[in-house]
Motif scaffolding. Structure first.
Motif, PDB file in Angstrom:
ATOM      1  N   ALA A 176       0.819  -1.213   0.000  1.00  0.00           N
ATOM      2  CA  ALA A 176       0.000   0.000   0.000  1.00  0.00           C
ATOM      3  C   ALA A 176       0.856   1.267   0.000  1.00  0.00           C
ATOM      4  N   SER A 177       1.980   1.240   0.695  1.00  0.00           N
ATOM      5  CA  SER A 177       2.824   2.441   0.734  1.00  0.00           C
ATOM      6  C   SER A 177       3.495   2.691  -0.614  1.00  0.00           C
ATOM      7  N   ALA A 178       3.793   1.632  -1.331  1.00  0.00           N
ATOM      8  CA  ALA A 178       4.354   1.809  -2.676  1.00  0.00           C
ATOM      9  C   ALA A 178       3.316   2.455  -3.589  1.00  0.00           C
ATOM     10  N   VAL A 179       2.070   1.981  -3.461  1.00  0.00           N
ATOM     11  CA  VAL A 179       0.982   2.589  -4.237  1.00  0.00           C
ATOM     12  C   VAL A 179       0.871   4.064  -3.869  1.00  0.00           C
ATOM     13  N   GLY A 180       0.845   4.328  -2.563  1.00  0.00           N
ATOM     14  CA  GLY A 180       0.735   5.712  -2.095  1.00  0.00           C
ATOM     15  C   GLY A 180       1.880   6.570  -2.604  1.00  0.00           C
ATOM     16  N   GLY A 181       3.070   5.988  -2.635  1.00  0.00           N
ATOM     17  CA  GLY A 181       4.244   6.709  -3.118  1.00  0.00           C
ATOM     18  C   GLY A 181       4.126   7.064  -4.588  1.00  0.00           C
ATOM     19  N   TYR A 182       3.758   6.083  -5.389  1.00  0.00           N
ATOM     20  CA  TYR A 182       3.617   6.349  -6.826  1.00  0.00           C
ATOM     21  C   TYR A 182       2.493   7.349  -7.099  1.00  0.00           C
ATOM     22  N   VAL A 183       1.372   7.153  -6.407  1.00  0.00           N
ATOM     23  CA  VAL A 183       0.213   8.004  -6.696  1.00  0.00           C
ATOM     24  C   VAL A 183       0.493   9.451  -6.273  1.00  0.00           C
ATOM     25  N   THR A 184       1.106   9.635  -5.100  1.00  0.00           N
ATOM     26  CA  THR A 184       1.346  11.013  -4.667  1.00  0.00           C
ATOM     27  C   THR A 184       2.450  11.691  -5.492  1.00  0.00           C
ATOM     28  N   THR A 185       3.438  10.919  -5.915  1.00  0.00           N
ATOM     29  CA  THR A 185       4.523  11.529  -6.698  1.00  0.00           C
ATOM     30  C   THR A 185       4.150  11.684  -8.176  1.00  0.00           C
ATOM     31  N   PHE A 186       3.642  10.598  -8.784  1.00  0.00           N
ATOM     32  CA  PHE A 186       3.427  10.602 -10.249  1.00  0.00           C
ATOM     33  C   PHE A 186       1.951  10.708 -10.643  1.00  0.00           C
ATOM     34  N   GLY A 187       1.056  10.602  -9.670  1.00  0.00           N
ATOM     35  CA  GLY A 187      -0.368  10.690  -9.975  1.00  0.00           C
ATOM     36  C   GLY A 187      -0.998   9.357 -10.314  1.00  0.00           C
ATOM     37  N   THR A 188      -0.215   8.327 -10.441  1.00  0.00           N
ATOM     38  CA  THR A 188      -0.757   7.017 -10.790  1.00  0.00           C
ATOM     39  C   THR A 188       0.202   5.931 -10.316  1.00  0.00           C
ATOM     40  N   ASP A 189      -0.347   4.737 -10.161  1.00  0.00           N
ATOM     41  CA  ASP A 189       0.413   3.652  -9.538  1.00  0.00           C
ATOM     42  C   ASP A 189       1.333   2.920 -10.532  1.00  0.00           C
ATOM     43  N   GLU A 190       2.325   2.285  -9.954  1.00  0.00           N
ATOM     44  CA  GLU A 190       3.259   1.334 -10.596  1.00  0.00           C
ATOM     45  C   GLU A 190       4.401   2.032 -11.348  1.00  0.00           C
ATOM     46  N   PRO A 191       5.487   1.270 -11.506  1.00  0.00           N
ATOM     47  CA  PRO A 191       6.723   1.886 -12.009  1.00  0.00           C
ATOM     48  C   PRO A 191       6.633   2.354 -13.457  1.00  0.00           C
ATOM     49  N   ALA A 192       7.532   3.289 -13.778  1.00  0.00           N
ATOM     50  CA  ALA A 192       7.627   3.761 -15.167  1.00  0.00           C
ATOM     51  C   ALA A 192       8.381   2.748 -16.017  1.00  0.00           C
ATOM     52  N   GLY A 193       9.385   2.110 -15.439  1.00  0.00           N
ATOM     53  CA  GLY A 193      10.273   1.241 -16.220  1.00  0.00           C
ATOM     54  C   GLY A 193      10.002  -0.231 -16.017  1.00  0.00           C
ATOM     55  N   ASP A 597      -4.397  -1.992 -27.512  1.00  0.00           N
ATOM     56  CA  ASP A 597      -5.094  -2.750 -28.560  1.00  0.00           C
ATOM     57  C   ASP A 597      -4.313  -4.017 -28.892  1.00  0.00           C
ATOM     58  N   GLU A 598      -4.911  -4.818 -29.731  1.00  0.00           N
ATOM     59  CA  GLU A 598      -4.330  -6.144 -29.975  1.00  0.00           C
ATOM     60  C   GLU A 598      -3.071  -6.116 -30.829  1.00  0.00           C
ATOM     61  N   LYS A 599      -2.743  -4.955 -31.374  1.00  0.00           N
ATOM     62  CA  LYS A 599      -1.477  -4.850 -32.107  1.00  0.00           C
ATOM     63  C   LYS A 599      -0.355  -4.314 -31.223  1.00  0.00           C
ATOM     64  N   SER A 600      -0.715  -3.792 -30.071  1.00  0.00           N
ATOM     65  CA  SER A 600       0.290  -3.179 -29.193  1.00  0.00           C
ATOM     66  C   SER A 600       1.247  -4.235 -28.641  1.00  0.00           C
ATOM     67  N   PRO A 601       2.560  -3.935 -28.714  1.00  0.00           N
ATOM     68  CA  PRO A 601       3.532  -4.870 -28.114  1.00  0.00           C
ATOM     69  C   PRO A 601       3.653  -4.706 -26.605  1.00  0.00           C
ATOM     70  N   GLY A 602       2.831  -3.824 -26.033  1.00  0.00           N
ATOM     71  CA  GLY A 602       2.962  -3.531 -24.605  1.00  0.00           C
ATOM     72  C   GLY A 602       3.962  -2.406 -24.405  1.00  0.00           C
ATOM     73  N   THR A 603       4.171  -2.032 -23.133  1.00  0.00           N
ATOM     74  CA  THR A 603       4.961  -0.835 -22.834  1.00  0.00           C
ATOM     75  C   THR A 603       6.018  -1.141 -21.788  1.00  0.00           C
ATOM     76  N   ALA A 604       7.281  -1.029 -22.192  1.00  0.00           N
ATOM     77  CA  ALA A 604       8.369  -1.259 -21.239  1.00  0.00           C
ATOM     78  C   ALA A 604       8.684   0.011 -20.456  1.00  0.00           C
ATOM     79  N   GLN A 605       8.422   1.180 -21.062  1.00  0.00           N
ATOM     80  CA  GLN A 605       8.747   2.435 -20.388  1.00  0.00           C
ATOM     81  C   GLN A 605       7.603   3.424 -20.578  1.00  0.00           C
ATOM     82  N   ARG A 606       7.040   3.828 -19.458  1.00  0.00           N
ATOM     83  CA  ARG A 606       5.902   4.759 -19.532  1.00  0.00           C
ATOM     84  C   ARG A 606       6.381   6.206 -19.624  1.00  0.00           C
TER      85      ARG A 606
END
Lengths: 799, 102
Positions: A176-193, A597-606
């Motif tokens: 929960a603190s990691a979520v709180g950290g991401y959300v308060t710093t970046f506005g949304t959860d989980e790592p960029a990389g 979408d179904e053609k997206s290779p996904g995202t390694a870096q946000r």
């Protein structure tokens, strides 16, 4: 050349290992050909244990699992597995498996019933409690080990069906603190990389994580980099214990538990003083704030002045010179990647600790670049994918979005075909408040009268456990699990669940990667997948239309739930709409969201144009066309991240004259959480048969304690009696106890504190004050305790 | 019998010495090293998983240049049959020695 079967196995095994390591292997291996393990088929999946998300292949022969191997094509582990990954699955064949539904009778003993009987009883009681005491009278408590489809289903059932936000899960205790950290710093959860940054980073900052034991495969990736280029790759470890992780460190920052906020601020101060900052990031991507008020960079510099290396050494015991060197490596020898876990999160200042690590990355420009990231490792295999992303916590909805936001509620109501205003706008109770509010029907002080618990063991894993036992005992408690546990000892109904390889489904690991595990074998006896159990309860409560995936074909049910979920979060920052079951089934490594979408290779870096598809999807987030890096979840719509001026605050309960030691807790490599699975693997049980008290030799001498002596460890909440392990790992004044042991005398959460972080509501498992006394000579306590008999009474007298 | 395909991670520059020393262990078969000389591909052979863990501990203790041993492939052989028959050998749950006796 004549080749024996043994030779063939050896060559095949070596060729497999060399392939995983990208080492060319001689042609002789070809002679071995194919698999040495004789199986009917190998089925692709994910490991059941920590949050790394290791890819595996499960070997099935004659309807039983006959072997497991790492998947060399998996981008998480490249084929490596740890001891839990290799051996943990064998617990599924342990004779203690729960195979039949059971209901506790009037005399207190469990009685076998059929599924109709069990589910009818659960549904009827839930209905009765809701009618008598209101919609919030029945709570759900889930787990970061449930499949994503399961968490999503229970969340939908509660929030959309029962209109109740009394939904929580054990990730509240770990992430929960990691979520709180991401959300308060970046506005949304989980790592960029991503983990892929490990092979591109030059400096690693490992804080609050004994990675070599808790995330051994990730540690191995870092160790490989360090060993390849020991002079170029730098490793900093900030950790109060000299753990095995610190073995590869160039700099060790041994700060007392709970004091590292000062270390992080001090590093920032040194970085700025030496001009190791990135002015572009500071001008364009950073917003400096106290949390209440936006300030400028100069105010931040002024704020940091109090954290001189010398003053911080006095607060933390961490040598000033080490902090200076760590700052130099972090700031000038990038790209730098930080990784952490519970040492930062399980604190009353966990969100702040996360913020301050993000600060270091933002002011040095060490984020949104290859090899540079501020990366929280997850403790459980599906805490990210299953709970954070599906929003299976009291304040969230799918897509990690707040339930209090009317736009979010409206979107979810539309996706779930619910009338406007169905979802309650008020968050439910966080985990500790939920258990504090749990009790019997006749207890007017307790708002929650019933609870469904799945895939977790709160009677052992909650801090200050015994405070919450009576509530669990008095309430109507339904427990889904594969083994008897401390929690089933308090249950009214036990529902036997299927193991991951008996049902399949999706796990999402620390790096936003979702991987599909195929169903491999049938569950034993009458055990059923959690999804089936949840859907059948929904049907009995008149909510079949909301949760229609209640058939007997498990893979079909899971696919239906997954598609429902994909659709629900399609237009969010966390979109994984392009991750169909078909794609996840075919791809060796799964996919990382955003995957629109179904053609997206996904995202390694946000947040980086050209790498993150959302940067060019104005229908989801607004990004100026010229921006190359943009934190698009910024609530101020400026594309910036917050650099916080958090004041220094220590632990809730620091040592004092009565309780002079810091007690910290954690994992060991062999055991997993409360040991309910791993303690049933004989080799693992023998390797770590009981918890112990790790103590520095200086302290041991002062208290007359020798290796193996029995020591009474006492806090203001309770005590344990544990054998001493006298080692130099810990600094003097710091005690460590692992938390896997089910034995009542050694259940460390009877001692830990249940104070929580103001923001994340995550408890401070990692720090409390304790005292010790030697109570006896060495005694054999290697009893490898497990709860085998469902009728075994709970050890504590429950008044 | 357990047979592994494993990576032995060693300190840079120590590969030749380690390979030489591994020859003293009949349960270890060396195959190939990475270009950087920091990863050695080996087979380890042991009676069971516990024996394997003991072997790994011994190797790490006795060859100080070994940083870590990682298994990538494990062939359980006999253990497969045990699992297939649904038997878990509880009699093997013998107790280990005390820490100070290890």
């Amino acid at each position: 050349m004549n080749m024996t079967r043994r030779d063939m196995i050896k060559l095949s095994a070596a060729a497999f290992a060399a392939g995983a390591l990208n080492i060319p292997f001689s042609g002789r291996a070809d002679a071995a050909g194919g698999d040495a393990v004789e199986v009917d088929r190998w089925i692709k999946g994910a490991c059941r244990f920590c949050g790394t998300g290791c890819g595996v292949y499960v070997g099935v022969r004659d309807g039983k699992i006959a072997g497991i191997r790492g998947n060399p094509e998996a981008l998480t582990n490249f084929g490596f597995l740890c001891v839990k990954g290799f051996k943990g699955y064998t617990s599924m064949y342990h004779p203690d498996r729960l195979k039949y539904p059971m209901i506790r009778d009037e005399k207190g003993a469990f009685k076998r019933v059929d599924w109709n009987g069990a589910l009818d009883a659960v549904a009827a009681k839930f209905k009765e409690l809701q009618q008598k005491h209101g919609k919030d009278a029945v709570a759900y408590y889930g787990s970061g080990q449930c499949m994503t489809e399961e968490s999503y289903t229970f969340n939908k059932l509660w929030k959309g069906g029962f209109r109740s936000n009394m939904v929580e899960g054990n990730p509240r205790l770990c992430m929960a603190s990691a979520v709180g950290g991401y959300v308060t710093t970046f506005g949304t959860d989980e790592p960029a990389g991503s983990y892929a940054d490990i092979e591109k980073a030059r400096t690693f900052f490992l804080c609050g994580s004994n990675m070599s034991e808790c995330h051994p495969i990730i540690f191995r990736r870092i160790a490989r980099q360090k060993l390849k280029e020991p002079d170029r790759i730098n490793v900093i470890v900030c950790e109060p214990r000299m753990t095995s992780t610190a073995r590869i460190a160039d700099v060790w920052l041994p700060a007392d538990p709970g004091t590292d906020l000062a270390v992080f601020h001090c590093m920032a101060r040194e970085i700025i003083k030496n001009n190791w900052i990135d002015n572009y990031y500071i001008r364009n991507l950073c917003r400096f704030t106290t949390g209440k008020q936006v300030v400028d960079f100069n105010a931040y510099v002024e704020f940091l002045e109090q954290f001189t290396p010398e003053s911080v050494e006095k607060i933390t015991r961490c040598p000033a010179a080490n902090i200076k060197e760590a700052a130099r490596l972090f700031g000038s020898q990038g790209p730098t990647m930080s990784l952490w876990t519970m040492g930062l999160n399980q604190r009353t200042r966990g969100v702040w600790a996360n913020n301050l690590v993000h600060n270091l990355h933002l002011i040095t420009g060490n984020i949104c670049k290859d090899g540079a990231d501020s990366f929280s490792l997850t403790g459980q295999p599906n805490a990210c994918g299953g709970v954070r992303e599906t929003g299976t916590l009291c304040h969230l909805l799918p897509g990690t979005r707040p339930v209090a936001d009317p736009k979010v509620r409206a979107q979810v109501e539309e996706a779930w075909n619910l009338a406007e205003g169905t979802i309650d706008p008020n968050p439910g109770f966080h985990t500790m408040k939920m258990f504090e509010s749990l009790g019997g029907e006749n207890d007017a002080s307790k708002a929650i009268k019933g609870m469904l618990i799945t895939t977790t063991n709160p009677a052992q894993s909650l801090p200050n456990t015994h405070k919450y036992i009576k509530g669990m005992k008095d309430a109507f408690l339904v427990v889904l699990d594969i083994f008897p546990t401390r929690t089933t000892q308090l249950a009214d109904v036990i529902l036997p669940a299927a193991f991951i390889y008996e049902k399949g489904g999706v796990y999402g690991c620390s790096e936003r990667r979702s991987q599909l595990t195929g169903k491999c074998v049938e569950p034993p006896g009458e055990a059923r997948p959690d999804l089936w159990i949840g859907a059948r309860i929904a049907k009995r409560m008149g909510l079949e239309k909301l949760i229609p995936w209640n058939g007997d074909d498990a893979p079909k049910n899971y696919k239906m739930a997954w598609d429902d979920y994909r659709n629900c979060v399609k237009m969010t920052e966390h979109t994984l709409y392009g991750m169909t079951y078909e794609r996840l089934g075919k791809l060796e490594a799964g996919l990382q969201w955003p995957c629109p979408d179904e053609k997206s290779p996904g995202t390694a870096q946000r947040y980086v144009r050209g790498k993150d598809p959302l940067m060019d999807m104005p229908e989801i987030v607004k990004v100026p066309p010229t921006a190359m890096i943009y934190f698009y979840a910024d609530k101020q719509h400026e594309g910036k991240a917050n650099v916080f001026l958090r004041p220094y605050v220590g632990a809730e309960e620091p040592p004092d004259k009565d309780y002079p030691f810091f007690l910290t807790t954690g994992r060991v490599i062999e055991q997993w959480h409360t040991g309910t699975m791993t303690m049933r693997v004989p080799e693992i049980a023998r390797a770590q048969p009981n918890a112990y008290l790790e103590i520095n030799p200086e302290d041991a001498e002062a208290y007359g304690i020798r290796n193996g002596d029995l020591v009474k460890l006492v806090s203001r909440r309770g005590f344990n009696v544990l054998p001493a392990r006298v080692v130099k790992n810990s600094l003097p004044g710091i005690l460590f106890v692992p938390w896997f042991d089910q034995n009542w005398a050694r259940m460390i959460n009877r001692v830990t504190i249940d104070a929580v972080d103001d923001g994340s509501k995550q408890p401070e498992f990692k720090i409390c004050a304790a005292r010790i006394e030697r109570v006896g000579d060495p005694k054999d306590v290697a009893d490898m305790t497990v709860i085998s008999n469902v009728d075994a009474p709970f050890p504590q007298k429950i008044s | 019998m357990v047979i592994t395909g494993s990576a032995v991670l060693v300190d840079r520059g120590s590969a030749e010495d380690v390979i030489e020393r591994l020859k003293q262990y009949p349960q270890v078969t060396y195959h190939v090293a990475s270009d950087a000389g920091t990863e050695l591909v080996v087979n380890l052979e042991a009676d069971d998983f516990e024996d394997l863990e003991r072997l790994c501990s011994r190797l790490k203790d006795e060859v100080c240049e070994i940083v870590d041993i990682a298994h990538i492939y494990v062939n359980f052989e006999d253990e497969i049959h045990k699992i297939r028959s649904g038997r878990v050998d509880k009699t093997r749950l013998k107790k280990p020695k005390f820490f100070d006796e290890r």
